[in-house]
Design a protein around this motif. Structure first.
Motif, PDB file in Angstrom:
ATOM      1  N   ALA A  92       0.836  -1.212   0.000  1.00 47.03           N
ATOM      2  CA  ALA A  92       0.000   0.000   0.000  1.00 47.03           C
ATOM      3  C   ALA A  92       0.864   1.252   0.000  1.00 47.03           C
ATOM      4  O   ALA A  92       0.669   2.178   0.792  1.00 47.03           O
ATOM      5  CB  ALA A  92      -0.938  -0.018   1.200  1.00 47.03           C
ATOM      6  N   GLY A  96       0.357   1.343  -5.034  1.00 45.30           N
ATOM      7  CA  GLY A  96      -0.754   0.519  -4.553  1.00 45.30           C
ATOM      8  C   GLY A  96      -1.930   1.366  -4.106  1.00 45.30           C
ATOM      9  O   GLY A  96      -3.099   1.080  -4.402  1.00 45.30           O
ATOM     10  N   ASN A 118       3.596  -4.695   4.835  1.00 42.72           N
ATOM     11  CA  ASN A 118       4.376  -5.176   5.993  1.00 42.72           C
ATOM     12  C   ASN A 118       4.981  -4.045   6.806  1.00 42.72           C
ATOM     13  O   ASN A 118       5.750  -4.281   7.717  1.00 42.72           O
ATOM     14  CB  ASN A 118       5.449  -6.191   5.548  1.00 42.72           C
ATOM     15  CG  ASN A 118       6.542  -5.544   4.718  1.00 42.72           C
ATOM     16  OD1 ASN A 118       6.431  -4.366   4.370  1.00 42.72           O
ATOM     17  ND2 ASN A 118       7.578  -6.294   4.392  1.00 42.72           N
ATOM     18  N   CYS A 153       2.077  -4.657  -5.826  1.00 42.65           N
ATOM     19  CA  CYS A 153       2.666  -3.312  -5.858  1.00 42.65           C
ATOM     20  C   CYS A 153       3.790  -3.241  -4.834  1.00 42.65           C
ATOM     21  O   CYS A 153       3.975  -2.225  -4.163  1.00 42.65           O
ATOM     22  CB  CYS A 153       1.606  -2.257  -5.576  1.00 42.65           C
ATOM     23  SG  CYS A 153       0.316  -2.218  -6.800  1.00 42.65           S
ATOM     24  N   PRO A 155       8.015  -4.094  -3.792  1.00 45.65           N
ATOM     25  CA  PRO A 155       9.301  -4.044  -4.500  1.00 45.65           C
ATOM     26  C   PRO A 155       9.640  -5.392  -5.138  1.00 45.65           C
ATOM     27  O   PRO A 155       9.223  -6.442  -4.638  1.00 45.65           O
ATOM     28  CB  PRO A 155      10.307  -3.709  -3.389  1.00 45.65           C
ATOM     29  CG  PRO A 155       9.488  -3.176  -2.260  1.00 45.65           C
ATOM     30  CD  PRO A 155       8.133  -3.770  -2.373  1.00 45.65           C
ATOM     31  N   ALA A 158      10.767  -8.307  -3.071  1.00 44.43           N
ATOM     32  CA  ALA A 158       9.816  -8.996  -2.185  1.00 44.43           C
ATOM     33  C   ALA A 158       8.864  -9.904  -2.969  1.00 44.43           C
ATOM     34  O   ALA A 158       8.104 -10.676  -2.391  1.00 44.43           O
ATOM     35  CB  ALA A 158       9.003  -7.954  -1.408  1.00 44.43           C
ATOM     36  N   SER A 178       5.373  -5.411 -10.177  1.00 45.12           N
ATOM     37  CA  SER A 178       6.602  -5.413  -9.372  1.00 45.12           C
ATOM     38  C   SER A 178       7.907  -5.455 -10.171  1.00 45.12           C
ATOM     39  O   SER A 178       8.975  -5.409  -9.578  1.00 45.12           O
ATOM     40  CB  SER A 178       6.581  -6.616  -8.436  1.00 45.12           C
ATOM     41  OG  SER A 178       6.887  -7.787  -9.163  1.00 45.12           O
ATOM     42  N   HIS A 179       7.840  -5.595 -11.487  1.00 42.32           N
ATOM     43  CA  HIS A 179       9.042  -5.729 -12.332  1.00 42.32           C
ATOM     44  C   HIS A 179       9.780  -7.041 -12.103  1.00 42.32           C
ATOM     45  O   HIS A 179      10.890  -7.196 -12.578  1.00 42.32           O
ATOM     46  CB  HIS A 179      10.031  -4.554 -12.142  1.00 42.32           C
ATOM     47  CG  HIS A 179       9.474  -3.226 -12.524  1.00 42.32           C
ATOM     48  ND1 HIS A 179       8.778  -3.006 -13.687  1.00 42.32           N
ATOM     49  CD2 HIS A 179       9.504  -2.023 -11.876  1.00 42.32           C
ATOM     50  CE1 HIS A 179       8.417  -1.736 -13.756  1.00 42.32           C
ATOM     51  NE2 HIS A 179       8.827  -1.127 -12.667  1.00 42.32           N
ATOM     52  N   VAL A 194       2.402  -5.347 -15.895  1.00 41.48           N
ATOM     53  CA  VAL A 194       2.230  -3.953 -16.321  1.00 41.48           C
ATOM     54  C   VAL A 194       3.555  -3.234 -16.103  1.00 41.48           C
ATOM     55  O   VAL A 194       4.102  -3.247 -14.995  1.00 41.48           O
ATOM     56  CB  VAL A 194       1.129  -3.230 -15.510  1.00 41.48           C
ATOM     57  CG1 VAL A 194       0.925  -1.809 -16.048  1.00 41.48           C
ATOM     58  CG2 VAL A 194      -0.171  -4.001 -15.556  1.00 41.48           C
ATOM     59  N   LEU A 196       4.692   0.469 -16.890  1.00 37.98           N
ATOM     60  CA  LEU A 196       4.448   1.815 -17.441  1.00 37.98           C
ATOM     61  C   LEU A 196       5.706   2.326 -18.128  1.00 37.98           C
ATOM     62  O   LEU A 196       5.638   3.029 -19.132  1.00 37.98           O
ATOM     63  CB  LEU A 196       4.035   2.776 -16.328  1.00 37.98           C
ATOM     64  CG  LEU A 196       2.688   2.484 -15.657  1.00 37.98           C
ATOM     65  CD1 LEU A 196       2.423   3.470 -14.541  1.00 37.98           C
ATOM     66  CD2 LEU A 196       1.561   2.511 -16.672  1.00 37.98           C
TER      67      LEU A 196
HETATM   68  P1  NAI Z   1       6.489   2.361  -2.305  1.00 39.04           P
HETATM   69  O1  NAI Z   1       7.809   2.172  -1.634  1.00 39.04           O
HETATM   70  O2  NAI Z   1       5.777   3.649  -2.171  1.00 39.04           O
HETATM   71  O3  NAI Z   1       5.473   1.189  -1.848  1.00 39.04           O
HETATM   72  C1  NAI Z   1       5.845  -0.141  -1.682  1.00 39.04           C
HETATM   73  C2  NAI Z   1       5.017  -0.687  -0.515  1.00 39.04           C
HETATM   74  O4  NAI Z   1       5.220  -2.097  -0.443  1.00 39.04           O
HETATM   75  C3  NAI Z   1       5.455  -0.103   0.832  1.00 39.04           C
HETATM   76  O5  NAI Z   1       4.313   0.396   1.523  1.00 39.04           O
HETATM   77  C4  NAI Z   1       6.100  -1.268   1.544  1.00 39.04           C
HETATM   78  O6  NAI Z   1       5.925  -1.208   2.947  1.00 39.04           O
HETATM   79  C5  NAI Z   1       5.346  -2.439   0.930  1.00 39.04           C
HETATM   80  N1  NAI Z   1       6.058  -3.722   1.015  1.00 39.04           N
HETATM   81  C6  NAI Z   1       7.364  -3.981   0.844  1.00 39.04           C
HETATM   82  N2  NAI Z   1       7.604  -5.300   0.987  1.00 39.04           N
HETATM   83  C7  NAI Z   1       6.416  -5.886   1.252  1.00 39.04           C
HETATM   84  C8  NAI Z   1       6.003  -7.220   1.499  1.00 39.04           C
HETATM   85  N3  NAI Z   1       6.889  -8.228   1.489  1.00 39.04           N
HETATM   86  N4  NAI Z   1       4.696  -7.460   1.755  1.00 39.04           N
HETATM   87  C9  NAI Z   1       3.800  -6.437   1.765  1.00 39.04           C
HETATM   88  N5  NAI Z   1       4.127  -5.150   1.539  1.00 39.04           N
HETATM   89  C10 NAI Z   1       5.412  -4.883   1.286  1.00 39.04           C
HETATM   90  O7  NAI Z   1       6.757   2.021  -3.840  1.00 39.04           O
HETATM   91  P2  NAI Z   1       5.795   2.347  -5.069  1.00 39.04           P
HETATM   92  O8  NAI Z   1       6.210   3.593  -5.702  1.00 39.04           O
HETATM   93  O9  NAI Z   1       4.390   2.186  -4.634  1.00 39.04           O
HETATM   94  O10 NAI Z   1       6.173   1.159  -6.063  1.00 39.04           O
HETATM   95  C11 NAI Z   1       5.903  -0.182  -5.732  1.00 39.04           C
HETATM   96  C12 NAI Z   1       6.574  -1.102  -6.740  1.00 39.04           C
HETATM   97  O11 NAI Z   1       6.002  -0.924  -8.014  1.00 39.04           O
HETATM   98  C13 NAI Z   1       8.060  -0.825  -6.917  1.00 39.04           C
HETATM   99  O12 NAI Z   1       8.717  -2.069  -7.044  1.00 39.04           O
HETATM  100  C14 NAI Z   1       8.149  -0.038  -8.195  1.00 39.04           C
HETATM  101  O13 NAI Z   1       9.358  -0.258  -8.867  1.00 39.04           O
HETATM  102  C15 NAI Z   1       7.001  -0.634  -8.959  1.00 39.04           C
HETATM  103  N6  NAI Z   1       6.420   0.270  -9.951  1.00 39.04           N
HETATM  104  C16 NAI Z   1       6.004  -0.325 -11.100  1.00 39.04           C
HETATM  105  C17 NAI Z   1       5.394   0.397 -12.083  1.00 39.04           C
HETATM  106  C18 NAI Z   1       4.963  -0.321 -13.298  1.00 39.04           C
HETATM  107  O14 NAI Z   1       4.549   0.294 -14.279  1.00 39.04           O
HETATM  108  N7  NAI Z   1       5.031  -1.616 -13.303  1.00 39.04           N
HETATM  109  C19 NAI Z   1       5.165   1.836 -11.953  1.00 39.04           C
HETATM  110  C20 NAI Z   1       5.581   2.367 -10.678  1.00 39.04           C
HETATM  111  C21 NAI Z   1       6.194   1.597  -9.728  1.00 39.04           C
END
Ligand code: NAI
Length: 217
Positions: A92, A96, A118, A153, A155, A158, A178-179, A194, A196
C-alpha cells in the motif's frame, strides 16, 4: 477446460478496446453498426474485426452488422466482467494506494476485498473503505476469503517470496507491477504484467522517429 482455448493473446488484448468503443457508442445511443463503420472508427480493417470476433463464434448478421448492445454484452461476457472475482492488493505504497483509490474494479469484473502491507506505519490505514492489514495475516485471509487474484505493488525483491506464499494459499492469478518476472519462476501462475516504463519507452521511440528528420516541428 478453458472456454476459449487456442484464441491468441493478441486477440484477447484487443477485446477491451472493442468493449470500450462499443460502450461509447451505446452511450451515444447508437444501436447498430456495420463492421466497416466500426473498423473506420477504431482504425482497424473490417476483416480484422470479423476475424477477431469469429474466434468466439462471430456476432454479426450479413446485411445488418452488429447490434451494439448485444456485442458489448457478449464481449463483456467473454472478458468475464460479470463474475465479480475477488482480488487483493499487496503493497500500500504510492502505486498501490493510487490503484486502490482510482481503479474502478467493479466495472472490470473484480472486487477488491483486502489490502496488505508489511510496514507497521501503513498497516491500519484506511484506503477506499478497507483497512490495510499486516501481511503476516495473508494466509489466514486467503484461507477464509479465497481471493481469486492479487495485485503486486511491492518491490521486486519482495515479489518471489510473496508469490510463493500466495500460490501456496491458493492464489494463482496476478496483476504484476513489481518488475519481477513471475512467469519464469512460477510456470502455473496466470500473470498480467504492467510496465508503465515500457509504454514510456515506446513513446520515446515514437518521439525519436517523429523528430529524426531534423526538421523543426
Ligand atoms: P512504495 O515504496 O511507495 O510502496 C511499496 C510498498 O510495499 C510499501 O508500503 C512497503 O511497505 C510495501 N512492502 C514492501 N515489501 C512488502 C512485502 N513483502 N509485503 C507487503 N508489503 C510490502 O513504492 P511504489 O512507488 O508504490 O512502487 C511499488 C513497486 O512498483 C516498486 O517495485 C516499483 O518499482 C514498482 N512500480 C512499477 C510500475 C509499473 O509500471 N510496473 C510503476 C511504478 C512503480
Amino acid at each position: 477446460m478453458p472456454k476459449h482455448e487456442g484464441v491468441s493473446l493478441s486477440v484477447i488484448k484487443r477485446l477491451p478496446r472493442y468493449y470500450r468503443f462499443l460502450g461509447d457508442l451505446l452511450e451515444k445511443g447508437v444501436t447498430r453498426i456495420s463492421s466497416r463503420e466500426l473498423a473506420q472508427l477504431m482504425r482497424l480493417t473490417a476483416s480484422q474485426i470479423r476475424q477477431d470476433l469469429n474466434c468466439f463464434g462471430g456476432f454479426g448478421q450479413q446485411g445488418y452488422g452488429y447490434n451494439v448492445a448485444a456485442l458489448h454484452k457478449e464481449i463483456g461476457n467473454i472478458l468475464g466482467l460479470n463474475n465479480n472475482y475477488t482480488i487483493i492488493l499487496l503493497g500500500a505504497g504510492n502505486l498501490g494506494r493510487a490503484i486502490a483509490k482510482h481503479m474502478d474494479f467493479e466495472a472490470r469484473g473484480l472486487h477488491l476485498i483486502g489490502i496488505f502491507d508489511n510496514n507497521p506505519t501503513v498497516v491500519g490505514q484506511q484506503i477506499k473503505g478497507l483497512t490495510v492489514a499486516n501481511s503476516t495475516y495473508l494466509e489466514d485471509f486467503c484461507r477464509e476469503r479465497k481471493p481469486k487474484a492479487a495485485i503486486l505493488c511491492i518491490p521486486k525483491e519482495a515479489a518471489h517470496e510473496t508469490v510463493e506464499r500466495l500460490m501456496s494459499a491458493g492464489v494463482k492469478c496476478f496483476w504484476n507491477f513489481s518488475h519481477y518476472d513471475l512467469s519464469l519462476a512460477f510456470e502455473d501462475a496466470v500473470v498480467e504484467n504492467v510496465h508503465l516504463g515500457d509504454s514510456l519507452m515506446t513513446l520515446c521511440y515514437q518521439i525519436n522517429e517523429y523528430y529524426s528528420d531534423g526538421e523543426e516541428k
